[in-house]
Write a protein that holds these residues in place. Structure first.
Motif, PDB file in Angstrom:
ATOM      1  N   HIS A  94       0.816  -1.213   0.000  1.00  0.00           N
ATOM      2  CA  HIS A  94       0.000   0.000   0.000  1.00  0.00           C
ATOM      3  C   HIS A  94       0.852   1.266   0.000  1.00  0.00           C
ATOM      4  N   ASP A  95       2.153   1.127  -0.149  1.00  0.00           N
ATOM      5  CA  ASP A  95       3.030   2.293  -0.170  1.00  0.00           C
ATOM      6  C   ASP A  95       2.934   3.015  -1.508  1.00  0.00           C
ATOM      7  N   ARG A  96       3.270   4.303  -1.489  1.00  0.00           N
ATOM      8  CA  ARG A  96       3.149   5.094  -2.727  1.00  0.00           C
ATOM      9  C   ARG A  96       4.166   4.688  -3.784  1.00  0.00           C
ATOM     10  N   TRP A  97       5.214   3.948  -3.375  1.00  0.00           N
ATOM     11  CA  TRP A  97       6.232   3.510  -4.325  1.00  0.00           C
ATOM     12  C   TRP A  97       5.937   2.133  -4.920  1.00  0.00           C
ATOM     13  N   ILE A  98       4.750   1.608  -4.692  1.00  0.00           N
ATOM     14  CA  ILE A  98       4.491   0.219  -5.056  1.00  0.00           C
ATOM     15  C   ILE A  98       4.631  -0.016  -6.561  1.00  0.00           C
ATOM     16  N   ARG A  99       4.252   0.936  -7.399  1.00  0.00           N
ATOM     17  CA  ARG A  99       4.368   0.744  -8.849  1.00  0.00           C
ATOM     18  C   ARG A  99       5.830   0.619  -9.263  1.00  0.00           C
ATOM     19  N   VAL A 100       6.672   1.481  -8.694  1.00  0.00           N
ATOM     20  CA  VAL A 100       8.106   1.406  -8.997  1.00  0.00           C
ATOM     21  C   VAL A 100       8.673   0.085  -8.501  1.00  0.00           C
ATOM     22  N   LEU A 101       8.266  -0.320  -7.309  1.00  0.00           N
ATOM     23  CA  LEU A 101       8.741  -1.589  -6.749  1.00  0.00           C
ATOM     24  C   LEU A 101       8.329  -2.769  -7.614  1.00  0.00           C
ATOM     25  N   LEU A 102       7.091  -2.760  -8.082  1.00  0.00           N
ATOM     26  CA  LEU A 102       6.620  -3.847  -8.935  1.00  0.00           C
ATOM     27  C   LEU A 102       7.399  -3.891 -10.246  1.00  0.00           C
ATOM     28  N   LEU A 103       7.662  -2.737 -10.838  1.00  0.00           N
ATOM     29  CA  LEU A 103       8.436  -2.698 -12.086  1.00  0.00           C
ATOM     30  C   LEU A 103       9.845  -3.235 -11.879  1.00  0.00           C
ATOM     31  N   LEU A 104      10.475  -2.823 -10.791  1.00  0.00           N
ATOM     32  CA  LEU A 104      11.824  -3.312 -10.492  1.00  0.00           C
ATOM     33  C   LEU A 104      11.811  -4.807 -10.211  1.00  0.00           C
ATOM     34  N   GLY A 105      10.782  -5.263  -9.473  1.00  0.00           N
ATOM     35  CA  GLY A 105      10.676  -6.691  -9.168  1.00  0.00           C
ATOM     36  C   GLY A 105      10.468  -7.527 -10.418  1.00  0.00           C
ATOM     37  N   ILE A 106       9.602  -7.069 -11.312  1.00  0.00           N
ATOM     38  CA  ILE A 106       9.360  -7.795 -12.557  1.00  0.00           C
ATOM     39  C   ILE A 106      10.615  -7.821 -13.418  1.00  0.00           C
ATOM     40  N   ALA A 107      11.314  -6.669 -13.483  1.00  0.00           N
ATOM     41  CA  ALA A 107      12.553  -6.608 -14.259  1.00  0.00           C
ATOM     42  C   ALA A 107      13.599  -7.562 -13.701  1.00  0.00           C
ATOM     43  N   PHE A 108      13.666  -7.659 -12.373  1.00  0.00           N
ATOM     44  CA  PHE A 108      14.593  -8.596 -11.737  1.00  0.00           C
ATOM     45  C   PHE A 108      14.267 -10.033 -12.127  1.00  0.00           C
ATOM     46  N   ILE A 109      12.996 -10.404 -12.033  1.00  0.00           N
ATOM     47  CA  ILE A 109      12.590 -11.773 -12.348  1.00  0.00           C
ATOM     48  C   ILE A 109      12.856 -12.103 -13.814  1.00  0.00           C
ATOM     49  N   VAL A 110      12.580 -11.141 -14.701  1.00  0.00           N
ATOM     50  CA  VAL A 110      12.792 -11.370 -16.137  1.00  0.00           C
ATOM     51  C   VAL A 110      14.271 -11.563 -16.448  1.00  0.00           C
ATOM     52  N   THR A 111      15.126 -10.671 -15.939  1.00  0.00           N
ATOM     53  CA  THR A 111      16.559 -10.787 -16.217  1.00  0.00           C
ATOM     54  C   THR A 111      17.146 -12.052 -15.601  1.00  0.00           C
ATOM     55  N   ARG A 112      16.704 -12.405 -14.399  1.00  0.00           N
ATOM     56  CA  ARG A 112      17.197 -13.614 -13.767  1.00  0.00           C
ATOM     57  C   ARG A 112      16.715 -14.849 -14.527  1.00  0.00           C
ATOM     58  N   GLY A 113      15.474 -14.821 -15.002  1.00  0.00           N
ATOM     59  CA  GLY A 113      14.953 -15.948 -15.776  1.00  0.00           C
ATOM     60  C   GLY A 113      15.692 -16.141 -17.087  1.00  0.00           C
ATOM     61  N   ILE A 114      15.973 -15.044 -17.782  1.00  0.00           N
ATOM     62  CA  ILE A 114      16.721 -15.128 -19.042  1.00  0.00           C
ATOM     63  C   ILE A 114      18.111 -15.686 -18.801  1.00  0.00           C
ATOM     64  N   ARG A 115      18.732 -15.251 -17.704  1.00  0.00           N
ATOM     65  CA  ARG A 115      20.078 -15.763 -17.391  1.00  0.00           C
ATOM     66  C   ARG A 115      20.052 -17.264 -17.144  1.00  0.00           C
ATOM     67  N   VAL A 116      19.062 -17.726 -16.385  1.00  0.00           N
ATOM     68  CA  VAL A 116      18.985 -19.152 -16.055  1.00  0.00           C
ATOM     69  C   VAL A 116      18.688 -19.988 -17.300  1.00  0.00           C
ATOM     70  N   VAL A 117      17.744 -19.532 -18.120  1.00  0.00           N
ATOM     71  CA  VAL A 117      17.316 -20.314 -19.284  1.00  0.00           C
ATOM     72  C   VAL A 117      18.344 -20.283 -20.403  1.00  0.00           C
ATOM     73  N   LEU A 118      18.881 -19.093 -20.689  1.00  0.00           N
ATOM     74  CA  LEU A 118      19.790 -18.931 -21.830  1.00  0.00           C
ATOM     75  C   LEU A 118      21.262 -18.902 -21.436  1.00  0.00           C
ATOM     76  N   GLY A 119      21.534 -18.828 -20.144  1.00  0.00           N
ATOM     77  CA  GLY A 119      22.932 -18.808 -19.693  1.00  0.00           C
ATOM     78  C   GLY A 119      23.660 -17.525 -20.019  1.00  0.00           C
ATOM     79  N   VAL A 120      22.944 -16.406 -20.035  1.00  0.00           N
ATOM     80  CA  VAL A 120      23.558 -15.111 -20.331  1.00  0.00           C
ATOM     81  C   VAL A 120      24.123 -14.546 -19.027  1.00  0.00           C
ATOM     82  N   GLU A 121      25.408 -14.770 -18.802  1.00  0.00           N
ATOM     83  CA  GLU A 121      26.002 -14.471 -17.500  1.00  0.00           C
ATOM     84  C   GLU A 121      26.095 -12.979 -17.187  1.00  0.00           C
ATOM     85  N   PHE A 122      26.197 -12.126 -18.223  1.00  0.00           N
ATOM     86  CA  PHE A 122      26.353 -10.702 -17.928  1.00  0.00           C
ATOM     87  C   PHE A 122      25.068 -10.104 -17.341  1.00  0.00           C
ATOM     88  N   LEU A 123      23.960 -10.854 -17.400  1.00  0.00           N
ATOM     89  CA  LEU A 123      22.711 -10.379 -16.806  1.00  0.00           C
ATOM     90  C   LEU A 123      22.691 -10.541 -15.283  1.00  0.00           C
TER      91      LEU A 123
END
Length: 220
Positions: free
Chosen positions: A60-89
């Protein structure tokens, strides 16, 4: 549906307690999990779990949208690294984790220090902010050593893995100073000083604020 609503309502009322137990799991259960499951490194998974719990705790914090965007970006980059082995991510995903957790920590600390009844959730929120800070600094030490491999005394390449970086962080924030991991560069020393001073100042302010709120609550 009614059961799900009850569970969600229970989580909402005790969200900082759940985050606290998630953080304790990260700090205490990681070595046991590594021993039980050979070749399995649970720390990154546990850090991701902490991030989800931290964001949920300040939904319920006012920063929740920014937090969600950062969280989604984290999950996406981590998922790409695990699946494709892109280590620089990996460092990119860790920077996203630090950014999201930093905002969540500030929001959690604000909840702990805000005026109102001093209840268990206030206490858990205060503890959560302290433990999250230790994890954040740990990831920052790891990122620093990955960028400048001689930051912690290695001759040519990094010898500070993520687990040791988190360990050094909590040794520093607790001002224990065992000396088995030593910052060698000015940047590492500066970050260690910042963590030690910030940790002690936070505890001082926290105790004074909670005592003041409790005294006011007792008077009323």
């Amino acid at each position: 549906v009614e059961m799900l609503t009850t569970v969600l309502d229970s989580y909402r009322r005790h969200r900082f307690a759940w985050l606290f137990f998630s953080l304790l799991l990260t700090l205490g259960a990681r070595p046991a999990l590594e021993t039980l499951v050979s070749g399995f490194n649970p720390l990154e998974l546990l850090l991701a779990l902490n991030l989800v719990a931290a964001i949920a705790g300040v939904a319920h914090d006012r920063w929740i949208r920014v937090l969600l965007l950062l969280g989604i970006a984290f999950i996406v980059t981590r998922g790409i690294r695990v699946v494709l082995g892109v280590e620089f991510l990996l460092p990119i995903s860790q920077v996203l984790w630090v950014s999201a957790c930093l905002l969540a920590t500030v929001a959690t600390a604000r909840h702990a220090l805000q005026a109102g009844t001093v209840d268990a959730e206030h206490i858990f929120a205060a503890l959560d902010a302290y433990l999250l800070a230790g994890l954040i600094f740990g990831v920052c030490y790891w990122l620093l050593d990955q960028t400048w491999p001689t930051s912690f005394g290695a001759a040519a390449e990094s010898d500070l893995d993520l687990a040791r970086a988190v360990y050094f962080s909590f040794v520093t924030i607790a001002t224990l100073g065992y000396g088995d991991v030593v910052p060698a560069s000015d940047s590492a020393r500066g970050l260690a000083i910042l963590e030690a001073v910030s940790g002690q100042m936070y505890l001082t302010v926290l105790v004074a604020r909670l005592a003041s709120l409790y005294a006011k609550q007792a008077d009323e």
